[in-house]
Design a protein around this motif. Structure first.
Motif, PDB file in Angstrom:
ATOM      1  N   GLN A  92       0.607  -0.974  -0.528  1.00  0.00           N
ATOM      2  CA  GLN A  92       0.158  -0.479   0.304  1.00  0.00           C
ATOM      3  C   GLN A  92       1.348   1.282   0.245  1.00  0.00           C
ATOM      4  O   GLN A  92       1.680   1.532   0.803  1.00  0.00           O
ATOM      5  N   LEU A  93       0.585   1.921  -1.460  1.00  0.00           N
ATOM      6  CA  LEU A  93       1.603   3.558  -1.155  1.00  0.00           C
ATOM      7  C   LEU A  93       1.049   4.440  -1.251  1.00  0.00           C
ATOM      8  O   LEU A  93      -0.138   4.515  -1.876  1.00  0.00           O
ATOM      9  N   ASP A  94       1.671   5.566  -0.834  1.00  0.00           N
ATOM     10  CA  ASP A  94       1.076   6.914  -0.232  1.00  0.00           C
ATOM     11  C   ASP A  94       2.061   8.166  -0.802  1.00  0.00           C
ATOM     12  O   ASP A  94       3.200   8.327   0.364  1.00  0.00           O
ATOM     13  N   HIS A  95       2.410   8.138  -2.085  1.00  0.00           N
ATOM     14  CA  HIS A  95       3.171   9.343  -1.982  1.00  0.00           C
ATOM     15  C   HIS A  95       2.963   9.901  -2.669  1.00  0.00           C
ATOM     16  O   HIS A  95       1.387  10.333  -3.406  1.00  0.00           O
ATOM     17  N   GLN A  96       3.689  11.405  -2.681  1.00  0.00           N
ATOM     18  CA  GLN A  96       3.604  12.881  -3.863  1.00  0.00           C
ATOM     19  C   GLN A  96       3.823  12.568  -5.174  1.00  0.00           C
ATOM     20  O   GLN A  96       3.217  13.866  -5.618  1.00  0.00           O
ATOM     21  N   THR A  97       4.314  12.269  -5.362  1.00  0.00           N
ATOM     22  CA  THR A  97       5.060  12.217  -6.748  1.00  0.00           C
ATOM     23  C   THR A  97       4.730  10.532  -7.242  1.00  0.00           C
ATOM     24  O   THR A  97       5.508   9.061  -6.497  1.00  0.00           O
ATOM     25  N   ALA A  98       4.197  10.365  -8.571  1.00  0.00           N
ATOM     26  CA  ALA A  98       3.832   9.478  -9.107  1.00  0.00           C
ATOM     27  C   ALA A  98       5.484   8.425 -10.085  1.00  0.00           C
ATOM     28  O   ALA A  98       6.413   9.753  -9.800  1.00  0.00           O
ATOM     29  N   LEU A  99       5.888   8.113 -10.283  1.00  0.00           N
ATOM     30  CA  LEU A  99       7.205   7.534 -10.634  1.00  0.00           C
ATOM     31  C   LEU A  99       6.605   7.073 -11.936  1.00  0.00           C
ATOM     32  O   LEU A  99       5.782   6.938 -12.574  1.00  0.00           O
ATOM     33  N   SER A 100       7.169   8.497 -13.150  1.00  0.00           N
ATOM     34  CA  SER A 100       7.693   7.967 -14.237  1.00  0.00           C
ATOM     35  C   SER A 100       7.517   6.379 -15.409  1.00  0.00           C
ATOM     36  O   SER A 100       8.038   5.682 -14.851  1.00  0.00           O
ATOM     37  N   PRO A 101       7.457   6.932 -16.834  1.00  0.00           N
ATOM     38  CA  PRO A 101       7.021   5.208 -17.115  1.00  0.00           C
ATOM     39  C   PRO A 101       8.467   5.155 -17.541  1.00  0.00           C
ATOM     40  O   PRO A 101       8.852   3.583 -17.063  1.00  0.00           O
ATOM     41  N   THR A 102       9.526   5.664 -17.756  1.00  0.00           N
ATOM     42  CA  THR A 102      11.312   4.739 -17.965  1.00  0.00           C
ATOM     43  C   THR A 102      11.836   4.324 -15.527  1.00  0.00           C
ATOM     44  O   THR A 102      11.417   3.246 -15.974  1.00  0.00           O
ATOM     45  N   SER A 103      10.755   5.038 -14.549  1.00  0.00           N
ATOM     46  CA  SER A 103      11.098   4.731 -13.525  1.00  0.00           C
ATOM     47  C   SER A 103      11.141   3.407 -13.163  1.00  0.00           C
ATOM     48  O   SER A 103      11.436   2.843 -12.957  1.00  0.00           O
ATOM     49  N   GLN A 104       8.852   3.334 -13.485  1.00  0.00           N
ATOM     50  CA  GLN A 104       8.746   2.103 -13.465  1.00  0.00           C
ATOM     51  C   GLN A 104       9.042   0.964 -14.396  1.00  0.00           C
ATOM     52  O   GLN A 104       8.945  -0.355 -13.993  1.00  0.00           O
ATOM     53  N   LEU A 105       9.263   1.389 -15.135  1.00  0.00           N
ATOM     54  CA  LEU A 105      10.543  -0.264 -16.303  1.00  0.00           C
ATOM     55  C   LEU A 105      10.871   0.078 -15.280  1.00  0.00           C
ATOM     56  O   LEU A 105      11.586  -1.214 -14.962  1.00  0.00           O
ATOM     57  N   MET A 106      12.445   0.487 -15.309  1.00  0.00           N
ATOM     58  CA  MET A 106      13.733   0.429 -14.332  1.00  0.00           C
ATOM     59  C   MET A 106      13.153  -0.680 -13.466  1.00  0.00           C
ATOM     60  O   MET A 106      14.206  -1.600 -13.124  1.00  0.00           O
ATOM     61  N   LEU A 107      12.308  -0.017 -12.408  1.00  0.00           N
ATOM     62  CA  LEU A 107      11.389  -1.103 -11.107  1.00  0.00           C
ATOM     63  C   LEU A 107      10.833  -2.521 -11.382  1.00  0.00           C
ATOM     64  O   LEU A 107      11.834  -3.315 -10.859  1.00  0.00           O
ATOM     65  N   VAL A 108      10.163  -2.432 -12.403  1.00  0.00           N
ATOM     66  CA  VAL A 108      10.181  -3.683 -13.108  1.00  0.00           C
ATOM     67  C   VAL A 108      11.408  -4.465 -13.753  1.00  0.00           C
ATOM     68  O   VAL A 108      11.451  -5.803 -13.055  1.00  0.00           O
ATOM     69  N   ASN A 109      12.905  -3.893 -14.507  1.00  0.00           N
ATOM     70  CA  ASN A 109      13.755  -4.753 -14.460  1.00  0.00           C
ATOM     71  C   ASN A 109      13.946  -5.101 -13.165  1.00  0.00           C
ATOM     72  O   ASN A 109      14.410  -6.288 -13.392  1.00  0.00           O
TER      73      ASN A 109
END
Length: 120
Positions: A47-64
């Motif tokens: 469960q996440l409560d953040h002020q800023t969304a990850l960019s698509p590039t950062s989302q891809l980096m996280l998945v990788n």
């Protein structure tokens, strides 16, 4: 950033808040991985409560990064954002994960996430 990790009979439960930048939280993911193995829970509800969304590039980096940390196709990670806007802004992670065979998905609510985590 703050996070807490606990477990019940079914899931590893993670609450994570306070990330204010576009940096993928690989260090926290590493801690989650180690706790999932220590507690023998491969179904993970975050469960996440953040002020800023990850960019698509950062989302891809996280998945990788997840398989590099040790997560496998037997692990399921359900993400539930506190706000609808954050959930929508992080939808690319679903596509990236599906394309790479990583079992990570965003959900609009905890009950939907738990239902998916319970699937065989």
């Amino acid at each position: 950033m703050k996070y807490a990790i606990g477990a019940d009979a079914e899931f590893l439960h993670v609450t994570f808040s306070g990330r204010e930048n576009d940096e993928p939280p690989s260090d926290v993911c590493g801690v989650v991985f180690r706790e999932s193995r220590r507690l023998a829970r491969n179904r993970i509800l975050i469960q996440l409560d953040h002020q800023t969304a990850l960019s698509p590039t950062s989302q891809l980096m996280l998945v990788n990064r997840l398989p590099q940390l040790g997560f496998t196709h037997t692990d399921r990670i359900a993400l539930v954002h506190r706000t609808e806007a954050m959930q929508e802004a992080n939808q690319f992670i679903n596509t990236a994960a599906a394309n790479r065979g990583v079992m990570v998905r965003n959900f609009p609510g905890v009950e939907d996430a738990k239902a998916w985590l319970r699937e065989p």
